[in-house]
Enzyme design. Sequence first.
Site, PDB file in Angstrom:
ATOM      1  CG  ASP A 144      52.374 103.842   7.388  1.00  0.00           C
ATOM      2  OD1 ASP A 144      53.050 104.202   6.402  1.00  0.00           O
ATOM      3  OD2 ASP A 144      51.532 104.569   7.936  1.00  0.00           O
ATOM      4  CE1 TYR A 150      52.515 110.235   8.836  1.00  0.00           C
ATOM      5  CE2 TYR A 150      50.334 110.250   9.838  1.00  0.00           C
ATOM      6  CZ  TYR A 150      51.341 109.580   9.180  1.00  0.00           C
ATOM      7  OH  TYR A 150      51.191 108.261   8.856  1.00  0.00           O
ATOM      8  CG  HIS A 160      52.081 101.347   2.398  1.00  0.00           C
ATOM      9  ND1 HIS A 160      53.317 101.747   2.858  1.00  0.00           N
ATOM     10  CD2 HIS A 160      51.188 101.736   3.360  1.00  0.00           C
ATOM     11  CE1 HIS A 160      53.181 102.359   4.018  1.00  0.00           C
ATOM     12  NE2 HIS A 160      51.912 102.359   4.356  1.00  0.00           N
TER      13      HIS A 160
END
Length: 471
Positions: free
Chosen positions: A278, A390, A445
Amino acid sequence: MDPLASLCSACLLARLPGCLCAAEALAYLFLSIPPPPSNPAGVVLPAAVVDACLLPRVGRAHLAVPGRGDRASPPRLCRRRRRTSEAARVCLGFFFFFSSSFLLASVSFFVPGLRIPDRLMVTLGSLLLWALVYTYCGLCACIELLKLLWSLGTKPGKTFQWLIRENPPGCLNDPSLGTHCYVRIKDTGLRFHYVAAGERGKPLMLLLHGFPEFWYSWRHQMREFKSEYRVVALDLRGYGETDAPIHRENYKLDCLITDVKDILESLGYSKCVLIGHDWGGMIAWLAAICYPEMITKLIVINFPHPSVFTEFILRQPSQMIKSAYYYFFQMPWFPELMFTINDFKTLKNLFTSQSCGIGKKGSRLTAEDIEAYLYVFSQPGALTGPINHYRNLFSCLPLQHHEVTMPTLLLWGEKDPFLDVEMAEITRIYVKNQFRLTILSEASHWLQQDQPDIVNKLIWTFLKEESRKRE
């Protein structure tokens, strides 16, 4: 020059025909990522021009010296003023979007054939990029606000109740997983926490987790590979027991990439096998590009090459929807609040729900595993550092198309609700060495936790295959 500066560029058309409408101008300016290396159509502007023309908010962030922000003094402004400034910046984003679009439309209509200077193109384009980011950010925030209001209407007594876990569950101190260690980086002064398994002196395998995870997400791989490797599962900057700098600027990509190099050197190694999942996969890709001499083999789980990802996150509607949280995380404090409501229900659902959690055929997390995640992220301020990773992404876009030169293995769970599987296949063109892609049809995921036995077997095959070739 810092590593990320060599990756950042603004690829714009040298001349924009006056007949383009504002929407077309927007598409050419920022909804286009630089073409692949084989396509000569892109015009890369000098870094000095880009640096001079970007928004003041972007400034020289993408050219900052790694780690310099870590020694910044504590913020003098109160929290209220910081929140007000963030809200004002969002409003400015909307203003710039409409005013810039109107300007481009007017120029295109009244002055056909006009040649717009490159510097103006870069400036207008930068305005439009941030307008796109904050417009979508505002939309995502409205959706989350509706969720919050619904929770208040249906569970008014539980919405703002959450528990801070004071004692770690026993699984975090399981001796079979390794030893808890700390290392302080000399340049930045940050202390990193990691768990190490396997004998010292063996080849190093460095593991980088994703969001919202921490070192424990690699527990199956630590038990598996410690027989032949010195396996180090790291808590990234801002996660778990690793230090979390206050300012969001301390989480720029160049700082995160340099962390990998600094930790490698602090552990006494010059090379390693690097594995990332990720967001840790994003860091692993960029570290492999910036420091190829330090990485013998690259293994990435459920994250494409950064150039592919940035293209899809800005151009593909399906991926923009799946990556809505990237935009939502640009908001101050509100994302952290949404994670905590109903005693971290969002965090639990990420791993256990039918839509995005580990599938029925996967290795589901136990109640103790879930409690381990809740223990780490329920600590005061524990979510801000991870989300700050982020909050600096868009100031570093677009990324120039750089290739990876070491053998690379990409593993992908096809049921990933956050990333288009199409990106996995496109990644192939950016690896100029052996590239092996395996897509697991029933995997989620959270691949290394979902299908640990299969993932471990695929990694072993890849590592031993390369060793046989060298012999």
